[in-house]
Design a protein around this motif. Structure first.
Motif, PDB file in Angstrom:
ATOM      1  N   ASN A  79       0.806  -1.218   0.000  1.00  0.00           N
ATOM      2  CA  ASN A  79       0.000   0.000   0.000  1.00  0.00           C
ATOM      3  C   ASN A  79       0.840   1.268   0.000  1.00  0.00           C
ATOM      4  OD1 ASN A  79      -2.732  -0.568  -0.269  1.00  0.00           O
ATOM      5  ND2 ASN A  79      -2.992  -1.083   1.884  1.00  0.00           N
ATOM      6  N   ASP A  80       1.905   1.299   0.784  1.00  0.00           N
ATOM      7  CA  ASP A  80       2.712   2.521   0.883  1.00  0.00           C
ATOM      8  C   ASP A  80       3.671   2.673  -0.287  1.00  0.00           C
ATOM      9  OD1 ASP A  80       4.099   0.255   1.886  1.00  0.00           O
ATOM     10  OD2 ASP A  80       5.578   1.558   2.835  1.00  0.00           O
ATOM     11  N   LEU A  81       3.644   1.729  -1.229  1.00  0.00           N
ATOM     12  CA  LEU A  81       4.539   1.768  -2.384  1.00  0.00           C
ATOM     13  C   LEU A  81       3.781   1.946  -3.699  1.00  0.00           C
ATOM     14  CD1 LEU A  81       6.726  -1.218  -1.191  1.00  0.00           C
ATOM     15  CD2 LEU A  81       7.567   1.136  -1.429  1.00  0.00           C
ATOM     16  N   ARG A  82       2.502   2.328  -3.620  1.00  0.00           N
ATOM     17  CA  ARG A  82       1.677   2.387  -4.820  1.00  0.00           C
ATOM     18  C   ARG A  82       2.196   3.385  -5.851  1.00  0.00           C
ATOM     19  NH1 ARG A  82      -3.917   3.076  -1.675  1.00  0.00           N
ATOM     20  NH2 ARG A  82      -2.409   4.050  -0.253  1.00  0.00           N
ATOM     21  N   ASP A  83       2.802   4.478  -5.394  1.00  0.00           N
ATOM     22  CA  ASP A  83       3.313   5.454  -6.348  1.00  0.00           C
ATOM     23  C   ASP A  83       4.598   4.987  -7.024  1.00  0.00           C
ATOM     24  OD1 ASP A  83       4.818   5.614  -4.056  1.00  0.00           O
ATOM     25  OD2 ASP A  83       4.969   7.800  -4.053  1.00  0.00           O
ATOM     26  N   GLN A  84       5.162   3.876  -6.541  1.00  0.00           N
ATOM     27  CA  GLN A  84       6.340   3.272  -7.147  1.00  0.00           C
ATOM     28  C   GLN A  84       5.993   1.976  -7.875  1.00  0.00           C
ATOM     29  OE1 GLN A  84       9.563   4.055  -7.345  1.00  0.00           O
ATOM     30  NE2 GLN A  84      10.151   5.376  -5.656  1.00  0.00           N
ATOM     31  N   MET A  85       4.713   1.672  -7.999  1.00  0.00           N
ATOM     32  CA  MET A  85       4.275   0.363  -8.474  1.00  0.00           C
ATOM     33  C   MET A  85       3.589   0.464  -9.829  1.00  0.00           C
ATOM     34  SD  MET A  85       1.749  -2.331  -6.533  1.00  0.00           S
ATOM     35  CE  MET A  85       0.214  -1.488  -6.871  1.00  0.00           C
TER      36      MET A  85
END
Length: 433
Positions: A79-85
């Motif tokens: 969830n906390d990596l969505r902008d990197q996913m």
């Protein structure tokens, strides 16, 4: 005065060498740079993680875009990596549909090649090894191939189980040697097998590291300390795990075999085993010991158990057919390993970007669900690919005619500066990746 180093210069000691992380004071990855020219940036890395038997059929999904993307329960550790996913739906491997069983769906996952059946071994060179052939000469190791479950050489449904045990193939007939012993993987990075004693690799290079500290900036001194502490922590955990007898291997000495006879079955402490392999993967990139890694969290048709989750009544393969809450717990445990690697890499600064920004971390499986459905493969890509991949994307190729998984591999090779007109059954990369 700045100390000028090329990639080949390391911290050295008796029988040991230790590659350096990126530092602003040192040109670790570059050759000599003319006065006034900008320093070369960090290289682009490729990591491929594999989880066998797919995922929970109702909880592998993503909706929306960007940091507000909504994720199914399997993916919630990210969830906390969505902008990197980049979440990708709809890609598939046409050759994997012919056998419709674990081995035939895994042996060509990273190549898209036809597989030989009847116990014969023939697949295709995998994308990680194609990358290693191009960039591996610049690093200590062309590639690092890790696993958390030993290979299975048997036959299943007319296909060799070596296909389900290996995702990395150096040639169509040669699976790349798989390292499941954390201590031996550590030795590959830091050369500790050649030491005359069993002392720490850090102790061996202490004098050289103290000399280096006097020539670098205060910021780089902190970077060096953080890095050396990471290496020390991995050393301690390997040593402690070996003393507990919970892992398959420990650091070898020159007075006996490199490894003892592996214990029957699987490591008792699978949590620590996986975490050590994750840390070693990050260290390999951080030191530029290699730019290409694969980490097989388990075999397809695997036999791992998960007592720490309260799921010790059924092996992984059989559990994958249940779509139960326990299966979801196992899925999330695997995704936690992916998230851990990404967060570690995100916390390592390499100039203006992070290690994660400079990398591609691909999670894949040979089937979408445990019922052997390979018509659409589960794919998650994390990292910026050296500033060339836009995160926060949710891509769906389900209704497109050219949805070969190998198109993704062509894109990844391109991010590493490896231009090919075709790979496997693909002749064009994915424009969005």
């Amino acid at each position: 005065m700045k100390r000028v180093l090329t990639r080949r210069v390391l911290l050295r000691g008796l029988g040991a060498s230790l590659a350096l992380p990126w530092m602003e004071s040192l040109r670790v990855w570059g050759q000599s740079v003319p006065a006034g020219a900008s320093l070369p940036g960090a290289p682009t890395r490729m990591a491929i993680l594999f989880a066998g038997c797919g995922f929970h059929s109702r909880e592998w999904w993503a909706k929306g875009q960007g940091a507000d993307m909504e994720l199914g329960k399997v993916l919630q550790p990210l969830n906390d990596l969505r902008d990197q996913m980049v979440f990708v739906r709809g890609l598939y491997n046409a050759e994997a549909l012919k056998g419709n069983i674990h081995s035939s769906q895994t042996g060509n996952l990273l190549s898209g090649a036809p597989l030989a059946s009847g116990g014969t071994i023939r697949s295709g060179t995998s994308v990680d090894q194609v990358a290693a052939q191009h960039v591996g000469q610049a690093t200590k190791l062309p590639s690092l191939v890790l696993g958390c479950e030993k290979a299975n050489p048997s036959i299943h449904k007319n296909y060799s189980m070596l296909y389900s045990s290996h995702i990395s193939w150096s040639s169509p007939t040669t699976p790349t040697p798989l390292e499941v012993y954390p201590a031996l993987a550590f030795d590959q990075l830091f050369g500790s097998k050649g030491r005359e004693t069993d002392r720490s690799v850090l102790d061996a290079v202490l004098e050289d590291s103290n000399d280096l500290r006097r020539t670098i900036s205060g910021h780089d001194q902190r970077t060096l300390d953080e890095y050396l502490n990471s290496v020390r922590e991995v050393e301690k955990r390997i040593s402690q795990a070996g003393k507990r007898g919970e892992l398959q291997g420990w650091r070898p000495t020159l007075t006996g075999p490199n490894i003892p006879r592996p214990a029957d079955g699987i490591p008792q402490d699978i949590v620590e085993h996986m975490r050590l392999m994750c840390d070693i993967l990050v260290l390999a990139f951080q030191t530029d010991s290699t730019r290409v890694t694969t980490l097989k969290l388990n075999n397809d048709h695997g036999a791992l158990r998960f007592p720490h989750l309260g799921v010790d009544y059924m092996i992984h393969h059989l559990l994958s057919h249940t779509d139960s809450d326990d299966w979801l717990k196992v899925n999330q445990f695997f995704l936690e390993q992916v998230a851990y690697i990404a967060r570690r890499m995100q916390g390592i600064q390499e100039g203006e970007r992070t290690l994660l920004d400079n990398s591609m971390v691909l999670l894949c499986s040979s089937m979408l669900t445990g019922n052997h459905d390979a018509s659409s493969l589960p794919v998650v890509l994390l990292g910026g690919g050296g500033g060339k991949i836009r995160g926060g994307q949710n891509l769906d190729y389900s209704d497109q005619p050219d949805r070969q998984m190998c198109r993704l591999y062509l894109s990844m090779l391109g991010k590493m500066g490896i231009e090919r007109t075709e790979f496997g059954d693909a002749t064009q990369p994915l424009a969005e990746v």
